[in-house]
Design a protein around this motif. Structure first.
Motif, mmCIF file in Angstrom:
data_model
loop_
_atom_site.group_PDB
_atom_site.id
_atom_site.type_symbol
_atom_site.label_atom_id
_atom_site.label_comp_id
_atom_site.label_asym_id
_atom_site.label_seq_id
_atom_site.Cartn_x
_atom_site.Cartn_y
_atom_site.Cartn_z
ATOM 1 N N LYS A 1 0.976 -1.229 -0.089
ATOM 2 C CA LYS A 1 0.171 0.211 0.169
ATOM 3 C C LYS A 1 0.998 1.311 -0.044
ATOM 4 O O LYS A 1 0.738 2.256 0.909
ATOM 5 C CB LYS A 1 -0.917 -0.035 1.231
ATOM 6 C CG LYS A 1 -1.797 -1.241 1.242
ATOM 7 C CD LYS A 1 -2.998 -0.862 2.366
ATOM 8 C CE LYS A 1 -3.903 -2.151 2.399
ATOM 9 N NZ LYS A 1 -4.870 -1.956 3.405
ATOM 10 N N GLU A 2 1.818 1.098 -0.805
ATOM 11 C CA GLU A 2 2.750 2.361 -1.180
ATOM 12 C C GLU A 2 3.669 2.677 0.090
ATOM 13 O O GLU A 2 4.522 3.741 0.314
ATOM 14 C CB GLU A 2 1.947 3.726 -1.388
ATOM 15 C CG GLU A 2 1.117 3.635 -2.784
ATOM 16 C CD GLU A 2 0.496 5.004 -3.098
ATOM 17 O OE1 GLU A 2 0.777 5.775 -2.300
ATOM 18 O OE2 GLU A 2 -0.177 4.750 -4.221
ATOM 19 N N GLN A 3 3.559 1.733 1.217
ATOM 20 C CA GLN A 3 4.517 1.874 2.357
ATOM 21 C C GLN A 3 5.595 1.067 2.082
ATOM 22 O O GLN A 3 5.705 -0.223 1.814
ATOM 23 C CB GLN A 3 3.773 1.471 3.481
ATOM 24 C CG GLN A 3 4.612 1.469 4.894
ATOM 25 C CD GLN A 3 5.172 2.776 5.309
ATOM 26 O OE1 GLN A 3 4.662 3.711 5.238
ATOM 27 N NE2 GLN A 3 6.655 2.999 5.483
ATOM 28 N N PRO A 4 6.887 1.616 2.145
ATOM 29 C CA PRO A 4 7.990 0.655 1.753
ATOM 30 C C PRO A 4 8.428 -0.180 3.068
ATOM 31 O O PRO A 4 8.081 0.223 4.197
ATOM 32 C CB PRO A 4 9.320 1.612 1.473
ATOM 33 C CG PRO A 4 8.670 2.987 2.419
ATOM 34 C CD PRO A 4 7.266 2.991 2.144
ATOM 35 N N TYR A 5 8.776 -1.528 2.789
ATOM 36 C CA TYR A 5 9.255 -2.187 3.908
ATOM 37 C C TYR A 5 10.430 -3.241 3.451
ATOM 38 O O TYR A 5 10.721 -3.190 2.170
ATOM 39 C CB TYR A 5 8.055 -3.151 4.639
ATOM 40 C CG TYR A 5 7.742 -4.034 3.617
ATOM 41 C CD1 TYR A 5 8.322 -5.378 3.841
ATOM 42 C CD2 TYR A 5 6.728 -3.989 2.547
ATOM 43 C CE1 TYR A 5 7.918 -6.272 3.004
ATOM 44 C CE2 TYR A 5 6.254 -4.896 1.932
ATOM 45 C CZ TYR A 5 6.663 -6.319 1.969
ATOM 46 O OH TYR A 5 6.450 -7.149 1.122
ATOM 47 N N ARG B 1 9.451 -5.261 8.094
ATOM 48 C CA ARG B 1 9.562 -4.057 8.774
ATOM 49 C C ARG B 1 9.488 -2.900 8.294
ATOM 50 O O ARG B 1 10.258 -2.625 7.026
ATOM 51 C CB ARG B 1 11.147 -4.031 9.665
ATOM 52 C CG ARG B 1 11.157 -2.811 10.600
ATOM 53 C CD ARG B 1 12.498 -2.612 11.043
ATOM 54 N NE ARG B 1 12.747 -4.029 12.070
ATOM 55 C CZ ARG B 1 13.898 -4.164 12.626
ATOM 56 N NH1 ARG B 1 14.912 -3.413 12.511
ATOM 57 N NH2 ARG B 1 14.138 -5.411 13.330
ATOM 58 N N LYS B 2 8.496 -1.891 8.473
ATOM 59 C CA LYS B 2 8.371 -0.547 7.761
ATOM 60 C C LYS B 2 9.695 0.277 7.896
ATOM 61 O O LYS B 2 9.847 0.328 9.082
ATOM 62 C CB LYS B 2 7.085 0.127 8.022
ATOM 63 C CG LYS B 2 5.742 -0.927 7.865
ATOM 64 C CD LYS B 2 4.399 -0.212 7.819
ATOM 65 C CE LYS B 2 3.392 -1.075 7.471
ATOM 66 N NZ LYS B 2 1.935 -0.339 7.990
ATOM 67 N N ILE B 3 9.935 1.043 7.013
ATOM 68 C CA ILE B 3 10.945 1.835 7.054
ATOM 69 C C ILE B 3 10.647 3.262 6.477
ATOM 70 O O ILE B 3 9.822 3.070 5.662
ATOM 71 C CB ILE B 3 12.502 1.457 6.581
ATOM 72 C CG1 ILE B 3 12.303 1.220 4.955
ATOM 73 C CG2 ILE B 3 12.817 -0.008 7.414
ATOM 74 C CD1 ILE B 3 13.556 0.846 4.442
#
Length: 365
Positions: free
Chosen positions: A314-318, A331-333
């Motif tokens: 969902k466009e969140q990098p991890y 882990r989201k960064i």
């Protein structure tokens, strides 16, 4: 019929049983997959965009002749250094017969007026000596005589200028001689001895005798796409790569961004200009094509990972961080700038942790 169907069913059953046995045997004897990991590292990350253009002198002038004629002498050639006021060429005037005729008529008229004023002055000198006329009236005729003499001299100079392009008056620059107007290097001398040239005037640009430029003050002129121009600011650093000069990168400072773009093959481009920073020993020829890497942002010691190791949800990098041997957790960064290869990690990851490399980089043991 029943026996045939029963035989087919038995054959299919035996075939499936054999295939499943082979599959589970291979799976039991396959080596376990070991995922490759990499640790974050500190590096310099430079975010940049590229503009194409050329290196040109900031100050370049075209020297033109003030008279029409034929090039009689050339005293310089391209590549020489010249000073302001240095003689470059001499022009042989080809007189215009109408202009010559008018100048001769004016000279003859001025000579007749001067001779008549001389006779009048002599007559009134005698009258003044005999105290017949006052001094004021005598001075009027003497002034008229002086004016007629100056008119004769001007007519003689005008005729000489029309015929030869120069005058005998001391201190007057000869119009048939072409001088440099600035200090610099001769980039081009497009004419040869014997070339016919046209004078510079209000209706004609005239023939260029030479092009002179200050080669110590160079600029980069290029164009950048509209999608990138909003990221630029004056005084940004540029790294110039010149195709004709291998192994060298020149520094430059952005000093101008055009407020209006131009249409170029269906896309909008914005002209830019940058001052090239040269060392004393550097020499760059005018007209070299160049590419400018414009530094939009820079981190000297940034904690980074390879951008290919990022995943998105969902466009969140991890990333997948190793918590135990061959055990990983999502882990989201938070990321920062990227140069297309490495990307800055702002938070969410420590330098001593290991990150799983995507499956394209797995190995088997």
């Amino acid at each position: 019929m029943k026996k045939v169907l029963l035989g087919v069913f038995i054959l299919i059953f035996l075939g499936l049983s054999g295939w499943l046995g082979y599959y589970f045997y291979n799976k039991a004897n396959t080596d376990p997959v070991v995922y490759k990991t990499e640790a974050p590292f500190e590096t310099e990350i430079v975010k940049k965009t590229v503009a194409t253009g050329a290196i040109v002198p900031r100050k370049e002038v075209e020297i033109k002749s003030q008279v029409s004629g034929i090039v009689e002498e050339l005293y310089v050639e391209a590549g020489e250094l010249v000073k302001k006021g240095q003689l470059l060429a001499k022009i042989r005037i080809v007189p215009n017969m109408v202009s010559v005729n008018n100048a001769e008529t004016q000279l003859q008229t001025a000579r007749l007026n001067f001779e008549e004023a001389g006779r009048e002055l002599k007559r009134y000198e005698q009258l003044y000596a005999d105290r017949v006329i006052p001094e004021q009236e005598f001075r009027k005729y003497k002034a008229d005589f002086n004016l007629k003499r100056e008119a004769l001299s001007a007519a003689e100079s005008n005729l000489q200028l029309v015929r030869e392009g120069s005058s005998r008056k001391r201190g007057q620059q000869q119009s048939n001689q072409v001088y440099s107007t600035i200090d610099g290097m001769l980039l081009d001398v497009p004419v040869k001895v014997g070339t016919s040239i046209i004078e510079r005037n209000n209706f004609n640009e005239g023939t260029t005798i030479a092009s002179v430029a200050d080669m110590r003050s160079l600029i980069f002129e290029g164009k950048i796409d509209e999608s990138e121009v909003g990221k630029l600011k004056e005084n940004m650093d540029l790294l110039l790569t010149i195709g004709a000069i291998e192994g060298r990168v020149f520094n430059a400072k952005l000093e101008f961004i055009a407020p209006k773009g131009v249409d170029e093959e269906g896309s909008i481009k914005f002209p830019i200009r940058a001052r090239v920073l040269l060392d004393e020993k550097d020499f760059i020829r005018a007209g070299y094509s160049a590419n400018a890497d414009i530094v939009l942002d820079k981190r000297d010691k940034a904690l980074a990972i390879k951008e290919s190791m990022l995943k998105f949800e969902k466009e969140q990098p991890y990333v997948e961080v190793e918590t135990a041997p061959q055990r990983f957790e999502k882990r989201k960064i938070k990321t920062g700038i990227s140069d297309g290869i490495n990307i800055e990690v702002v938070s969410g990851l420590q330098k001593n942790e290991k990150v799983k490399v995507p499956e394209a980089g797995t190995v088997q043991i």
